[in-house]
Write an enzyme that holds these catalytic residues in place. Structure first.
Site, PDB file in Angstrom:
ATOM      1  N   GLU A   1       4.182  -3.175 -43.485  1.00  0.00           N
ATOM      2  CA  GLU A   1       5.619  -2.936 -43.309  1.00  0.00           C
ATOM      3  C   GLU A   1       6.383  -4.258 -43.392  1.00  0.00           C
ATOM      4  O   GLU A   1       7.433  -4.355 -44.020  1.00  0.00           O
ATOM      5  CB  GLU A   1       5.856  -2.247 -41.954  1.00  0.00           C
ATOM      6  CG  GLU A   1       7.313  -2.074 -41.572  1.00  0.00           C
ATOM      7  CD  GLU A   1       7.658  -2.778 -40.294  1.00  0.00           C
ATOM      8  OE1 GLU A   1       8.414  -3.764 -40.357  1.00  0.00           O
ATOM      9  OE2 GLU A   1       7.173  -2.358 -39.205  1.00  0.00           O
TER      10      GLU A   1
ATOM     11  N   GLU B   1       2.527 -13.028 -42.903  1.00  0.00           N
ATOM     12  CA  GLU B   1       2.991 -11.913 -42.089  1.00  0.00           C
ATOM     13  C   GLU B   1       1.876 -11.364 -41.203  1.00  0.00           C
ATOM     14  O   GLU B   1       2.130 -10.872 -40.116  1.00  0.00           O
ATOM     15  CB  GLU B   1       3.552 -10.796 -42.976  1.00  0.00           C
ATOM     16  CG  GLU B   1       4.764 -11.197 -43.780  1.00  0.00           C
ATOM     17  CD  GLU B   1       5.950 -11.613 -42.918  1.00  0.00           C
ATOM     18  OE1 GLU B   1       6.177 -10.978 -41.865  1.00  0.00           O
ATOM     19  OE2 GLU B   1       6.641 -12.583 -43.296  1.00  0.00           O
TER      20      GLU B   1
ATOM     21  N   GLU C   1       3.724 -11.411 -32.856  1.00  0.00           N
ATOM     22  CA  GLU C   1       4.548 -10.336 -32.307  1.00  0.00           C
ATOM     23  C   GLU C   1       3.682  -9.487 -31.369  1.00  0.00           C
ATOM     24  O   GLU C   1       4.074  -9.159 -30.252  1.00  0.00           O
ATOM     25  CB  GLU C   1       5.092  -9.481 -33.450  1.00  0.00           C
ATOM     26  CG  GLU C   1       5.941  -8.307 -32.990  1.00  0.00           C
ATOM     27  CD  GLU C   1       6.303  -7.362 -34.128  1.00  0.00           C
ATOM     28  OE1 GLU C   1       6.245  -7.770 -35.298  1.00  0.00           O
ATOM     29  OE2 GLU C   1       6.650  -6.204 -33.831  1.00  0.00           O
TER      30      GLU C   1
ATOM     31  N   ARG D   1      27.484  18.677 -14.028  1.00  0.00           N
ATOM     32  CA  ARG D   1      28.070  19.976 -14.388  1.00  0.00           C
ATOM     33  C   ARG D   1      29.458  19.838 -14.991  1.00  0.00           C
ATOM     34  O   ARG D   1      29.881  20.636 -15.813  1.00  0.00           O
ATOM     35  CB  ARG D   1      28.140  20.885 -13.162  1.00  0.00           C
ATOM     36  CG  ARG D   1      26.827  21.638 -12.910  1.00  0.00           C
ATOM     37  CD  ARG D   1      26.699  22.085 -11.462  1.00  0.00           C
ATOM     38  NE  ARG D   1      27.844  22.830 -11.001  1.00  0.00           N
ATOM     39  CZ  ARG D   1      28.199  22.943  -9.713  1.00  0.00           C
ATOM     40  NH1 ARG D   1      27.470  22.357  -8.782  1.00  0.00           N
ATOM     41  NH2 ARG D   1      29.249  23.636  -9.374  1.00  0.00           N
TER      42      ARG D   1
HETATM   43 ZN   LIG Z   1       6.806  -6.215 -36.495  1.00  0.00          ZN
END
Ligand SMILES: [Zn+2]
Length: 1086
Positions: free
Chosen positions: A171, A246, A268, A711
């Site tokens: 991704e 990456e 990450e 309500r």
């Molecule tokens: Zn990521």
């Protein structure tokens, strides 16, 4: 990051969002509720929240503190319908269906598509058509209506077989250059120079999703083309270095140094794996689904990521990023024929995949009996570890996917049990005193089979079993006794209100619908069905009316939970050694590797490291940059977005009215001045706000009060708000009460606001104690997950009064205050209680009060008499004296130490002090620095998940921040190099134009009407006039290279005089203090 999170977070209930750094949650604004959705579906998105929110950062710097809210709940529910519920307030003209252009069959045919089905969906006033691309089998939904915020998304089923994080790394990687756009990161170019209203990518446990949105048609198609080219023809499949960058790689700067792992996703995920709530969520999911794809981590386990090979990565793309495995979504007011034309260009190139069903998700079979799992999580050494256990009960609800009606009913049940602070399961757990905060997300139905999770954290070891028993006995009691009628009515109203209001906040409505639809479509079910709630809602209401709520809900609790053997109990134990052990294990692997390498190997690795860095730091050639399509300045409106604002008064109090179409919803804010509050009362403000909504009055228990609000209204929230004001010493500091209701219920809304403000009694010591421990748990969570927000607040606290207040009410000072408050509540409750009364007495006054109303003209007029009545009931003390706030905090560099594997590093200074005069060009320049210099150095080559800068134009504070950063001093060097970077900068006109357009995209961020009214209120409070907005816009539009060079001198103030605050691991601060003798004062926080 955890995307679910991210999506839920957009409206900033919390301090982490102070400065609009959103914590990892779905946007369930108005909500202090986040604790209960701490996990379940694990979504990871391409950009850290920080990047996305830079837009907001640029425009607004106000600070909002933990919000007490009663409307939190419905958002929780709404996620069932819009997986991305959001910012609580806002309705826009609902998309209507004018004469929507249809695609004639022969036209579809011409582009290679056949129409599978077609429907008008009343709930979103849209025409929806499902097409199938005949050659490849790609499916396309084309939704047409008059919503200008157009959305495109392409989704692939990407079930992983292991925890190497392939889907997540892919991704990231496909956005790093493609056939038509052969530059390093087209994604970043789009961030820089488009008017997008949304741009990101998400990895789910079983799918990968690439959405974009824009209100400008030309811009929209540009975005679509870049994304299509990226997913189908990415460069990364032939480029090992992108995979390294990456994903993961070994880094060795010099053969004499140590080898380490680097990689954006690797890092990450290290951050994700440092957070106890995340570990719990992942452990629970994997234990619930041991036999299918959900039993591994699509995001990647840092221990497993280095097992991934480039060949596996290439194969995964070849297999799954294929039209036969794609689902494509178009939504909005653009031409549906054009959509098919664009798609055909891409899809026609492919043949049908030979194994289109390989990505099908297998069902998990139910267990014959419950399972128990014990796991450790990294904890700090400080504090009482005995009371740091977590326990969570999880159920897989069904062996087969459920029908939508059952899901809807379960959604209601979830809301009834957990949706509001008054909901019984939530209330009983928190009042038990067995733990600090709720964990588990309740019912989750975003995966193939639904789950239910609930538990507590901050539990003593010996109480673990008591928590389990309490959960089981409460569920049993609920199934035997049912729910109160008022509670059922309140849930029903809340849910209906939220469905009809369809307020997705800053999240495009079309994207929210897409995620709803894809949740079924991806499993080959009817993609239109999740968009249609009217019929099942009506049926459910009728059933409740006929049979009573008990007959509807009790069998569900019995069948799906009580009598369901597929239960996993997860117990998490704090382990102060875990972080160090993990580090040591990683070191050992790397040391062994190094020992096994010859000198030539090492030289080769150092060379490869150097080569990768060189590539990362070499800018794209101008020809490549030119391939990314962009708008020109003439496509940009010359004037800022106008919000109709009429300033008047009612009974002597100033009232702002915004006449906007809101679909009969009235949005109201009541603002009180906080400036007369005594200094020592400031840290109590967030708890004061929470008490107003969660304590009850003489006539109503807090449960009844919550039900009444549920309500009669769409929700009420109360929170403090602070910001600097440009050119003034004195900060802006207020308490804001925010509420919404159907316009016909304006009277109820103002009565309830009055009741909350004036009648609530601060007498319930036990409840208050819970608030304190919940807040403490929340702050601790924030420190781990959004340390950059905490660091930013701390730096601000050293630089200005507004920042200092923010630290008092939501930063490190606040955490320290809470630690002491726990004891004070036990020993001196009457003192605490009278402090709360004192806050009320100094805030509630007609003097200094301001009302902000957003609705259609006639509804505004109708509301006036109720506003008048409300104001008459307020005390009219003569304006109290402004309190003296002695806002001093040590100005030195500070390291806030927590158990973590990644750091958050900040450095900031006030650049107005250097004589810098604000110009709109500063917005363009800060954005440029973030997207180039910092992105390249801090993220791409530094390996942090994010790095960015932020200029608070109100205070003049310019700050640099990094997010999940493996470095510390190195990152500071990058910050310090910014001035020189600007001085040496050469940019051509195209690049400059792109930066300007991207900045305008930020400034003109898409807003629903309630958000427009609210922004206008904040501008009023901060003294920002329409003339100033126009001036800034002109300055933005005329930004030149000269401005960049001049800004270099201003920004050098950060290098020369800046203050540093970092949230870091103990090892890194020790190393840093050794290297630069005692650079940091060390503060242990957890
Ligand atoms: Zn990521």
């Amino acid at each position: 990051m955890e995307g679910k999170a991210f999506l839920r977070s957009l409206s900033s209930s919390s301090l982490a969002c102070n400065r609009f750094f959103f914590p990892c949650r779905f946007p369930r604004s108005f909500s202090s509720f986040s604790s209960s959705s701490s996990f379940s579906v694990h979504r990871i998105s391409h950009r850290p929240i920080t990047a996305l929110t830079r837009r907001t950062l640029l425009r607004r710097h106000w600070k909002v503190y933990p919000i007490a809210a009663t409307s939190s709940s419905f958002l929780r529910f709404n996620k069932r319908f819009s997986s991305l519920s959001t910012s609580a307030v806002a309705a826009q003209p609902a998309p209507s269906s004018p004469d929507v252009v249809s695609v004639p069959d022969e036209v579809a045919e011409k582009f290679g598509f056949e129409k599978v089905s077609e429907e008008f969906i009343g709930e979103c006033k849209s025409k929806a058509v499902l097409f199938r691309h005949k050659k490849t089998g790609a499916e396309v939904i084309s939704v047409s209506n008059d919503d200008e915020n157009k959305v495109f998304g392409i989704v692939f089923r990407t079930p992983p077989k292991d925890s190497t994080g392939i889907p997540h790394i892919l991704e990231h990687s496909v956005l790093c250059g493609s056939r038509k756009y052969p530059l390093k990161e087209p994604f970043v170019e789009l961030l820089k120079g488009s008017l997008n209203t949304f741009l990101n990518a998400f990895t789910y446990p079983d799918r990968t999703c690439y959405p974009v949105a824009s209100t400008n048609t030309k811009d929209f198609y540009n975005l679509v083309d870049v994304y299509l080219d990226a997913v189908f023809f990415p460069k990364c499949v032939d480029d090992y270095q992108t995979f390294q960058q990456e994903g993961w790689h070994f880094e060795l700067n010099n053969p004499s140094e140590e080898i380490c792992y680097k990689g954006v996703v690797f890092n990450e995920m290290k951050g994700v794996y440092s957070q106890p709530d995340n570990i719990l969520g992942r452990t629970s999911q994997q234990a619930l689904f041991p036999d299918n794809t959900y039993g591994v981590d699509s995001g990647g386990d840092p221990k497993v990521i280095p097992k991934l090979t480039f060949e596996q990565f290439q194969e995964f793309h070849r297999k799954y990023y294929h039209p036969s495995n794609a689902r494509i979504w178009f939504y909005g007011d653009d031409d549906p024929v054009e959509r098919l034309r664009i798609l055909s260009e891409y899809l026609d190139v492919f043949n049908a995949s030979s194994a289109p069903n390989e990505s099908k998700i297998e069902l998990q079979k139910l267990f014959p009996e419950p399972v128990r799992i014990v796991e450790k999580y990294p904890a700090g050494e400080g504090g009482d570890l005995k009371k740091k256990h977590m326990v969570c009960l999880n159920w897989l609800l069904s062996e087969k996917p459920l029908d939508l009606e059952t899901e809807l009913t379960l959604g209601f049940l979830d809301h009834l049990m957990l949706g509001t602070p008054a909901s019984p399961l939530r209330k009983i757990l928190l009042e038990s005193g067995l733990g600090d905060a709720i964990v588990g997300g309740g019912i989750e139905d975003e995966l193939l089979q639904p789950q239910f999770s609930i538990g507590l954290k901050g539990v003593s070891e010996e109480d673990i079993h008591k928590v389990e028993e309490l959960i089981m006995s409460t569920l049993k009691k609920l199934s035997e006794e049912g729910f109160e009628t008022d509670a059922v009515e309140a849930s029903m109203n809340t849910i209906e209100f939220s469905l009809r209001e369809n307020n997705t906040g800053s999240f495009p409505r079309g994207l929210s619908l897409m995620l709803r639809s894809i949740g079924k479509w991806i499993y080959d079910r009817d993609p239109f069905e999740p968009l249609k709630y009217e019929k099942p809602l009506k049926a459910l209401k009728a059933r409740i009316a006929e049979e009573g709520s008990k007959a509807v809900f009790s069998p569900l609790i019995e069948k799906f939970i009580l009598n369901n053997p597929h239960r996993v109990t997860v117990e998490m134990r704090p382990d102060p050694e875990k972080a160090t052990c993990d580090e040591a294990a990683e070191r050992e692997i790397l040391e062994k590797l190094k020992a096994s390498m010859t000198e030539e190997d090492l030289a080769e690795l150092a060379r490869a490291t150097q080569e990768l860095r060189l590539k990362q730091e070499t800018p794209d050639p101008p020809e490549a940059l030119k391939t990314v399509p962009s708008l020109s300045l003439k496509d940009i409106p010359k004037e800022p977005i106008h919000v109709p604002t009429e300033v008047g008064d009612i009974h002597g109090v100033k009232v702002l009215r915004h006449n906007l179409f809101t679909n009969d919803v009235l949005y109201a804010e009541v603002v009180f001045n906080m400036r007369s509050l005594k200094q020592e009362l400031l840290p109590l403000m967030p708890l004061f706000c929470q008490s107003l909504l969660e304590m009850g009055t003489k006539d109503y228990t807090f449960v009844q009060l919550n039900q009444l609000i549920g309500r009669k209204t769409g929700g009420i929230s109360v929170y403090p708000f602070t910001s600097s004001i440009r050119g003034r010493e004195e900060p802006c500091s207020h308490m804001i009460v925010r509420g919404k209701a159907m316009a016909g219920r304006a009277e109820d809304l103002f009565n309830l606001v009055n009741c909350v403000l004036q009648e609530v009694q601060f007498t319930d010591q036990q409840r208050f104690k819970q608030f304190v421990s919940q807040s403490k748990a929340r702050m601790e969570n924030r420190l781990r997950g959004s340390g950059h927000g905490i660091a930013a607040a701390r730096m601000d606290a050293k630089l200005n009064v507004a920042g200092w207040i923010s630290d008092q009410m939501g930063g490190i000072s606040y955490l320290e205050f809470l630690q002491g408050l726990e004891e004070r509540v036990d020993q001196d409750w009457s003192g605490v209680s009278s402090s709360l009364e004192e806050i009320r007495a100094s805030l509630l006054s007609r003097n200094g009060c301001l009302i902000n109303l957003t609705a259609d003209g006639k509804n505004l007029t109708n509301a006036e008499k109720y506003v008048g009545k409300f104001l008459d009931l307020l005390p009219s003390n003569s304006f109290a004296e402004t309190a003296t706030w002695n806002s001093r905090i040590s100005p030195g560099n500070e390291a806030i130490v927590i158990p973590t594997q990644v750091n958050y590093v900040g450095k900031a200074a006030n650049i107005y002090d250097t004589g810098y005069q604000l110009s709109g060009s500063a917005y363009v320049i800060s954005k440029y620095i973030s997207n180039t210099w910092l992105w390249d150095r801090v993220r791409v080559s530094g390996g942090a998940y994010g790095g960015f800068c932020d200029f608070d134009t109100h205070s003049g504070v310019f700050s640099f921040l990094s997010y999940r950063d493996p470095n510390l001093l190195k990152t500071l060097d990058v910050y310090d190099g910014t001035g020189d970077f600007l001085r040496e900068l050469e940019i051509d006109d195209d690049t400059l134009t792109k930066s300007i357009i991207g900045t305008i995209g930020d400034v003109d961020a898409y807003q629903l009407p309630d958000a427009k009214g609210y922004s206008s209120l904040l501008r009023y409070l901060l003294g920002i006039t329409e003339e100033e907005r126009q001036k800034r816009r002109e300055e933005i539009l005329s930004t030149s290279l000269k401005d960049f060079k001049e800004f270099a001198d201003a920004i050098d103030a950060v290098k020369n005089k800046g203050v540093v605050v970092a949230v870091v691991s103990p090892e890194d601060v020790e190393a840093a203090n050794k290297e630069c003798s005692n650079y940091f004062q060390v503060k242990k926080a957890l």
